[in-house]
Each structure stands twice: as structure tokens, then as C-alpha cells.
Design an enzyme around this catalytic site. Structure first.
Site, short mmCIF file in Angstrom:
data_model
loop_
_atom_site.label_atom_id
_atom_site.label_comp_id
_atom_site.label_asym_id
_atom_site.label_seq_id
_atom_site.Cartn_x
_atom_site.Cartn_y
_atom_site.Cartn_z
N TYR A 83 0.91 -1.19 -0.10
CA TYR A 83 0.00 -0.14 -0.10
C TYR A 83 0.87 1.21 -0.01
O TYR A 83 2.12 1.10 0.32
CB TYR A 83 -0.93 -0.02 1.08
N CYS A 84 0.30 2.29 -0.37
CA CYS A 84 0.88 3.63 -0.41
C CYS A 84 -0.18 4.69 0.12
O CYS A 84 -1.03 4.26 0.96
CB CYS A 84 1.50 4.16 -1.67
N ARG A 85 -0.01 5.93 -0.29
CA ARG A 85 -0.91 6.78 -0.08
C ARG A 85 -2.24 6.77 -0.64
O ARG A 85 -3.22 6.92 -0.26
CB ARG A 85 -0.27 8.44 -0.42
N GLY A 87 -2.59 4.39 -3.67
CA GLY A 87 -2.69 3.13 -4.51
C GLY A 87 -1.95 3.11 -5.99
O GLY A 87 -1.56 2.16 -6.36
N VAL A 112 -3.68 4.81 1.93
CA VAL A 112 -4.13 5.20 3.29
C VAL A 112 -5.22 6.23 3.36
O VAL A 112 -5.79 6.29 4.24
CB VAL A 112 -2.49 6.10 3.65
#
Length: 124
Positions: A83-85, A87, A112
Site C-alpha cells: 500500500y501507499c498513499r 494506491g 492510506v
């Protein structure tokens, strides 16, 4: 060689050049947190600063900018959740790992931002 045989030869050559490919699946935040509860390998591909501002419990921080350095350190026999901020970067990491032959990958859609909207906890 006939034209048909030559075309067949090049088609086989192209398929062989591709080699084994991996795969990944896009998932939602609920699936991520169910996996977290089961002790899954969770990778946050954001920067260390972003990671420090809030991350999924138990996640490890491996920035996407260095994916070539850490890609081979992940288990291929266990599910890996990325995951990241939002996607986007995690999708890029999943694409890279897919090309390296990983088949048990999960990309968290919305990252996130979606985790916070859904009300799931982050470690701060």
C-alpha cells in the site's frame, strides 16, 4: 522456411522471451486489515517520512524508489500486501514484483486515504 513456419517460430520466440510472469490482485481496506490480523507481510512503499506520519500496524517500510534493491527480500511463498498513499505507487511496486515472478501479491486500492476514510487504525 515457409512464411507460416517463420511466423510460428517468431511467435514461440516472443512467448519464450516473456518468461514466467507473476500476478497481483487489487483489494480493499477490509481485506488488508483481515490479513493484518492474521500476521500477513504488509509493505508500505511510501517514503520514510510518510511512514512515520501513520502506517498500518505491523507494516514494514520499503520505499518504491528502491524496489529493485528490496524486491528479492520478500517471501514468494506467502501473501504480500502493498500500500501507499493512494494506491498508485503500490501498484507500480506490484507491477515490478509481478515481473519478478511474484504471484501472491495484493495491492490496496486507495491506499492510506481509503484506510483513513474507512476508519481503520494507523500507527502514529
Amino acid at each position: 522456411m515457409t512464411r507460416r513456419a517463420l511466423l510460428g517460430f517468431f511467435a514461440l520466440l516472443a512467448l519464450a522471451a516473456c518468461g514466467p510472469r507473476g500476478s497481483y490482485q487489487n483489494i480493499g481496506t477490509r481485506e488488508l486489515y483481515q490479513a493484518v490480523d492474521q500476521g500477513a507481510v504488509v509493505v508500505d512503499v511510501r517514503t520514510p517520512q510518510e511512514f512515520a506520519e501513520g502506517h498500518v500496524p505491523g507494516a514494514i517500510n520499503l520505499p518504491v524508489e528502491a524496489v529493485a534493491q528490496w524486491a528479492d527480500t520478500l517471501p514468494k511463498d506467502k501473501p504480500v500486501y502493498l500500500y501507499c498513499r493512494s494506491g498508485n505507487r503500490s501498484r507500480q511496486a506490484a507491477e515490478y514484483l509481478k515481473r519478478k515472478g511474484y504471484t501472491n501479491l495484493f495491492n490496496v486500492e486507495g491506499g492510506v486515504l481509503a484506510i483513513e476514510r474507512a476508519g481503520f487504525p494507523l500507527v502514529r
